[in-house]
Design a protein around this motif. Sequence first.
Motif, PDB file in Angstrom:
ATOM      1  N   ILE A 236      55.057  13.986  61.422  1.00  0.00           N
ATOM      2  CA  ILE A 236      56.139  13.008  61.489  1.00  0.00           C
ATOM      3  C   ILE A 236      57.072  13.395  62.618  1.00  0.00           C
ATOM      4  O   ILE A 236      57.107  14.549  63.040  1.00  0.00           O
ATOM      5  CB  ILE A 236      56.937  12.911  60.163  1.00  0.00           C
ATOM      6  CG1 ILE A 236      57.708  14.213  59.867  1.00  0.00           C
ATOM      7  CG2 ILE A 236      56.038  12.526  59.003  1.00  0.00           C
ATOM      8  CD1 ILE A 236      58.715  14.083  58.743  1.00  0.00           C
ATOM      9  N   ARG A 237      57.823  12.419  63.118  1.00  0.00           N
ATOM     10  CA  ARG A 237      58.914  12.711  64.045  1.00  0.00           C
ATOM     11  C   ARG A 237      60.159  12.766  63.185  1.00  0.00           C
ATOM     12  O   ARG A 237      60.583  11.773  62.622  1.00  0.00           O
ATOM     13  CB  ARG A 237      59.065  11.639  65.124  1.00  0.00           C
ATOM     14  CG  ARG A 237      60.219  11.958  66.056  1.00  0.00           C
ATOM     15  CD  ARG A 237      60.145  11.313  67.412  1.00  0.00           C
ATOM     16  NE  ARG A 237      58.856  11.348  68.070  1.00  0.00           N
ATOM     17  CZ  ARG A 237      58.337  12.393  68.744  1.00  0.00           C
ATOM     18  NH1 ARG A 237      59.016  13.513  68.821  1.00  0.00           N
ATOM     19  NH2 ARG A 237      57.158  12.308  69.310  1.00  0.00           N
ATOM     20  N   ASP A 238      60.715  13.971  63.046  1.00  0.00           N
ATOM     21  CA  ASP A 238      61.848  14.203  62.164  1.00  0.00           C
ATOM     22  C   ASP A 238      63.041  13.345  62.580  1.00  0.00           C
ATOM     23  O   ASP A 238      63.406  13.306  63.756  1.00  0.00           O
ATOM     24  CB  ASP A 238      62.225  15.687  62.189  1.00  0.00           C
ATOM     25  CG  ASP A 238      63.293  16.023  61.179  1.00  0.00           C
ATOM     26  OD1 ASP A 238      62.951  16.165  59.996  1.00  0.00           O
ATOM     27  OD2 ASP A 238      64.469  16.118  61.581  1.00  0.00           O
ATOM     28  N   ALA A 239      63.637  12.646  61.600  1.00  0.00           N
ATOM     29  CA  ALA A 239      64.754  11.742  61.875  1.00  0.00           C
ATOM     30  C   ALA A 239      66.001  12.483  62.347  1.00  0.00           C
ATOM     31  O   ALA A 239      66.787  11.945  63.129  1.00  0.00           O
ATOM     32  CB  ALA A 239      65.073  10.926  60.631  1.00  0.00           C
TER      33      ALA A 239
ATOM     34  N   THR B 161      66.103  15.729  63.900  1.00  0.00           N
ATOM     35  CA  THR B 161      65.941  16.512  65.119  1.00  0.00           C
ATOM     36  C   THR B 161      65.127  15.808  66.204  1.00  0.00           C
ATOM     37  O   THR B 161      65.083  16.283  67.333  1.00  0.00           O
ATOM     38  CB  THR B 161      65.235  17.849  64.812  1.00  0.00           C
ATOM     39  OG1 THR B 161      63.900  17.570  64.354  1.00  0.00           O
ATOM     40  CG2 THR B 161      65.998  18.650  63.772  1.00  0.00           C
ATOM     41  N   SER B 162      64.427  14.741  65.850  1.00  0.00           N
ATOM     42  CA  SER B 162      63.509  14.013  66.746  1.00  0.00           C
ATOM     43  C   SER B 162      62.324  14.864  67.180  1.00  0.00           C
ATOM     44  O   SER B 162      61.621  14.526  68.123  1.00  0.00           O
ATOM     45  CB  SER B 162      64.238  13.467  67.982  1.00  0.00           C
ATOM     46  OG  SER B 162      65.178  12.501  67.598  1.00  0.00           O
ATOM     47  N   ARG B 163      62.101  15.971  66.496  1.00  0.00           N
ATOM     48  CA  ARG B 163      60.977  16.848  66.824  1.00  0.00           C
ATOM     49  C   ARG B 163      59.801  16.563  65.894  1.00  0.00           C
ATOM     50  O   ARG B 163      59.994  16.180  64.734  1.00  0.00           O
ATOM     51  CB  ARG B 163      61.386  18.311  66.688  1.00  0.00           C
ATOM     52  CG  ARG B 163      62.374  18.713  67.731  1.00  0.00           C
ATOM     53  CD  ARG B 163      62.600  20.192  67.709  1.00  0.00           C
ATOM     54  NE  ARG B 163      63.407  20.574  68.858  1.00  0.00           N
ATOM     55  CZ  ARG B 163      64.232  21.577  68.869  1.00  0.00           C
ATOM     56  NH1 ARG B 163      64.379  22.332  67.802  1.00  0.00           N
ATOM     57  NH2 ARG B 163      64.920  21.851  69.949  1.00  0.00           N
ATOM     58  N   PRO B 164      58.578  16.816  66.367  1.00  0.00           N
ATOM     59  CA  PRO B 164      57.419  16.632  65.483  1.00  0.00           C
ATOM     60  C   PRO B 164      57.336  17.753  64.450  1.00  0.00           C
ATOM     61  O   PRO B 164      57.643  18.910  64.750  1.00  0.00           O
ATOM     62  CB  PRO B 164      56.232  16.690  66.447  1.00  0.00           C
ATOM     63  CG  PRO B 164      56.726  17.435  67.637  1.00  0.00           C
ATOM     64  CD  PRO B 164      58.203  17.179  67.722  1.00  0.00           C
ATOM     65  N   VAL B 165      56.954  17.386  63.230  1.00  0.00           N
ATOM     66  CA  VAL B 165      56.764  18.344  62.144  1.00  0.00           C
ATOM     67  C   VAL B 165      55.416  18.025  61.514  1.00  0.00           C
ATOM     68  O   VAL B 165      55.171  16.887  61.107  1.00  0.00           O
ATOM     69  CB  VAL B 165      57.881  18.246  61.079  1.00  0.00           C
ATOM     70  CG1 VAL B 165      57.673  19.280  59.987  1.00  0.00           C
ATOM     71  CG2 VAL B 165      59.258  18.392  61.709  1.00  0.00           C
ATOM     72  N   THR B 166      54.540  19.022  61.441  1.00  0.00           N
ATOM     73  CA  THR B 166      53.189  18.818  60.917  1.00  0.00           C
ATOM     74  C   THR B 166      53.050  19.456  59.544  1.00  0.00           C
ATOM     75  O   THR B 166      53.520  20.573  59.320  1.00  0.00           O
ATOM     76  CB  THR B 166      52.140  19.415  61.884  1.00  0.00           C
ATOM     77  OG1 THR B 166      52.285  18.766  63.157  1.00  0.00           O
ATOM     78  CG2 THR B 166      50.731  19.220  61.367  1.00  0.00           C
ATOM     79  N   PHE B 167      52.376  18.731  58.641  1.00  0.00           N
ATOM     80  CA  PHE B 167      52.173  19.169  57.263  1.00  0.00           C
ATOM     81  C   PHE B 167      50.696  19.146  56.919  1.00  0.00           C
ATOM     82  O   PHE B 167      49.969  18.249  57.350  1.00  0.00           O
ATOM     83  CB  PHE B 167      52.871  18.214  56.281  1.00  0.00           C
ATOM     84  CG  PHE B 167      54.339  18.060  56.506  1.00  0.00           C
ATOM     85  CD1 PHE B 167      55.241  18.901  55.878  1.00  0.00           C
ATOM     86  CD2 PHE B 167      54.822  17.075  57.349  1.00  0.00           C
ATOM     87  CE1 PHE B 167      56.605  18.754  56.083  1.00  0.00           C
ATOM     88  CE2 PHE B 167      56.183  16.919  57.558  1.00  0.00           C
ATOM     89  CZ  PHE B 167      57.069  17.765  56.919  1.00  0.00           C
ATOM     90  N   LYS B 168      50.242  20.110  56.126  1.00  0.00           N
ATOM     91  CA  LYS B 168      48.931  20.036  55.479  1.00  0.00           C
ATOM     92  C   LYS B 168      49.138  19.232  54.211  1.00  0.00           C
ATOM     93  O   LYS B 168      50.222  19.232  53.638  1.00  0.00           O
ATOM     94  CB  LYS B 168      48.400  21.426  55.140  1.00  0.00           C
ATOM     95  CG  LYS B 168      48.036  22.227  56.380  1.00  0.00           C
ATOM     96  CD  LYS B 168      47.086  23.346  56.140  1.00  0.00           C
ATOM     97  CE  LYS B 168      45.686  23.041  55.770  1.00  0.00           C
ATOM     98  NZ  LYS B 168      44.804  22.408  56.698  1.00  0.00           N
TER      99      LYS B 168
END
Length: 92
Positions: A45-48, A50-57
């Motif tokens: 997701i693009r974190d609302a 920080t605008s940074r990508p965050v990846t989850f398993k």
Amino acid sequence: MSLKSIVAVALLSAPLAVLACGGKDSKMHMGQVVNIDAKSNTFTIRDAETSRPVTFKANDDIMAGLKKANGTVEVKFEENSDGALKAVGVTF
């Protein structure tokens, strides 16, 4: 305590409650889904905030549900000992 004082305290406290949702110890991220990798059971997701990508398993049920995601998602997660993020719930 006067009504004006109560209202002032409530208004000043509201931003603190919002900030607590995205605080350092928070186990939740909100944002837009930007990538789904079914082969590795991960999504990003693009974190609302920080605008940074965050990846989850994620498990198969969460991955299947993401196909219906439209708009902002809320991801509740756990952090593994290796630092990887594991989604334990997604709301959209």
